[in-house]
Scaffold this active site. Sequence first.
Site, PDB file in Angstrom:
ATOM      1  N   GLY A  11     -12.886  16.400  -2.827  1.00  0.00           N
ATOM      2  CA  GLY A  11     -12.340  15.061  -2.682  1.00  0.00           C
ATOM      3  C   GLY A  11     -11.908  14.796  -1.254  1.00  0.00           C
ATOM      4  N   ARG A  72     -19.677  17.057  -4.092  1.00  0.00           N
ATOM      5  CA  ARG A  72     -19.567  18.295  -4.859  1.00  0.00           C
ATOM      6  C   ARG A  72     -20.987  18.795  -5.108  1.00  0.00           C
ATOM      7  NH1 ARG A  72     -14.225  18.219  -6.010  1.00  0.00           N
ATOM      8  NH2 ARG A  72     -13.258  16.171  -6.307  1.00  0.00           N
ATOM      9  N   ASP A 103      -9.202  24.111  -3.035  1.00  0.00           N
ATOM     10  CA  ASP A 103      -9.468  25.473  -3.491  1.00  0.00           C
ATOM     11  C   ASP A 103     -10.921  25.684  -3.899  1.00  0.00           C
ATOM     12  OD1 ASP A 103      -9.296  23.895  -5.738  1.00  0.00           O
ATOM     13  OD2 ASP A 103      -7.943  25.211  -6.835  1.00  0.00           O
ATOM     14  N   GLY A 104     -11.560  24.645  -4.442  1.00  0.00           N
ATOM     15  CA  GLY A 104     -12.979  24.770  -4.776  1.00  0.00           C
ATOM     16  C   GLY A 104     -13.820  24.990  -3.534  1.00  0.00           C
ATOM     17  N   THR A 125      -6.340  18.269   0.818  1.00  0.00           N
ATOM     18  CA  THR A 125      -6.378  17.644  -0.500  1.00  0.00           C
ATOM     19  C   THR A 125      -5.078  16.892  -0.723  1.00  0.00           C
ATOM     20  OG1 THR A 125      -6.295  18.069  -2.899  1.00  0.00           O
ATOM     21  CG2 THR A 125      -5.657  19.878  -1.447  1.00  0.00           C
ATOM     22  N   ASP A 127      -3.585  16.474  -3.395  1.00  0.00           N
ATOM     23  CA  ASP A 127      -2.808  17.068  -4.481  1.00  0.00           C
ATOM     24  C   ASP A 127      -1.785  18.088  -4.000  1.00  0.00           C
ATOM     25  OD1 ASP A 127      -4.107  15.587  -6.425  1.00  0.00           O
ATOM     26  OD2 ASP A 127      -5.650  17.095  -6.771  1.00  0.00           O
ATOM     27  N   ASP A 129      -2.074  21.274  -3.624  1.00  0.00           N
ATOM     28  CA  ASP A 129      -2.070  22.343  -4.618  1.00  0.00           C
ATOM     29  C   ASP A 129      -2.746  23.632  -4.152  1.00  0.00           C
ATOM     30  OD1 ASP A 129      -4.639  21.346  -4.525  1.00  0.00           O
ATOM     31  OD2 ASP A 129      -4.926  21.273  -6.688  1.00  0.00           O
ATOM     32  N   ARG A 171      -4.248  16.048 -11.398  1.00  0.00           N
ATOM     33  CA  ARG A 171      -4.795  16.576 -12.656  1.00  0.00           C
ATOM     34  C   ARG A 171      -4.146  17.902 -13.031  1.00  0.00           C
ATOM     35  NH1 ARG A 171     -11.001  17.577 -12.397  1.00  0.00           N
ATOM     36  NH2 ARG A 171     -10.226  19.195 -10.997  1.00  0.00           N
ATOM     37  N   HIS A 215      15.806  -2.548 -15.062  1.00  0.00           N
ATOM     38  CA  HIS A 215      14.411  -2.108 -15.098  1.00  0.00           C
ATOM     39  C   HIS A 215      14.371  -0.584 -15.051  1.00  0.00           C
ATOM     40  CE1 HIS A 215      15.269  -1.890 -10.761  1.00  0.00           C
ATOM     41  NE2 HIS A 215      14.450  -0.853 -10.797  1.00  0.00           N
TER      42      HIS A 215
END
Length: 319
Positions: A11, A72, A103-104, A125, A127, A129, A171, A215
Amino acid sequence: MKNIGVLTSGGDSPGMNAAIRAVVRKAIFHDFRVWGINYGFAGLLNNDIHPLEIGDVGDIIHRGGTMLYTARCEDFRTKEGQQKALQNIEAAGIDALVVIGGDGSFRGAQELTKLGVPTIGVPATIDNDVPGTDFTIGFDTALNTVIDAIDKIRDTATSHERTYVVEVMGRDAGDLALWSGLADGAETILIPEQPYEMEDIVHRLIRGNKRGKKHSIIIVAEGAASGVEFGKQIQEKTGFETRVTVLGHIQRGGSPTASDRVLASRLGAHATELLIEGKAGRMVGMLANEVVDQPIEEALEASHQIDNHMYRLSQELSI
């Protein structure tokens, strides 16, 4: 070694261009040639490789996305695909490689190192992560995008006295939800790393309503629950008018913040330095504001950990 390749994979994240720029200019400063690979590992298989000069990375440090594009590539996961990539790397005369991604992407970098291509990973990334670094390139920009959106949503939530559920990316990791929720004073934060009880959330909302709260804002990481379904449940169980906003891919775009530009520049340059020193199979990162590196294998074996103290703090401050 005189030729260094660079690619972005997985990503996209704001700051990737700043990292590319750092790799290219650091390498050229030390009299190396640099080759850009389009579309990540797919570009290696398709031989989509081209030289990069100083001017090619001019005027990109402030741009989101990646000038090398990203994709990808399932074929690269196979031994046949890896051998084809190796052949194209050798044919292009590339001696070493910088892989910018998550990581991928690091798993791909690890495989190339095993095949004899010295490779360094740069964590990028939204994320946040990737173990081995406090922050990944793109996280700060995405976080500020989320915060800006929530600030605007809060104005409408106050005007109409509504409950708003905001779904953010994440995710497998809840950093975006946690940090944005704490920064924006969200009443509830749902992240994949922590279980939740619907009864507790409903109780907090009703308690706030009884004390005159106009709210409520609930931040949901996509890996914890569906924002749309969660919003329906909240409205059914509380009777409060509830709206849902799914921020989606807006979180990935935009001009990188100063923090991400500096982080990307430091990490991209350090990755190049490691290759010049003859090191390989490592990832660069930032720990306690110091640039560090460690074996990619160690990072891949570790698991991302959420800051549990920050999570508890968010609950304490949202009473």
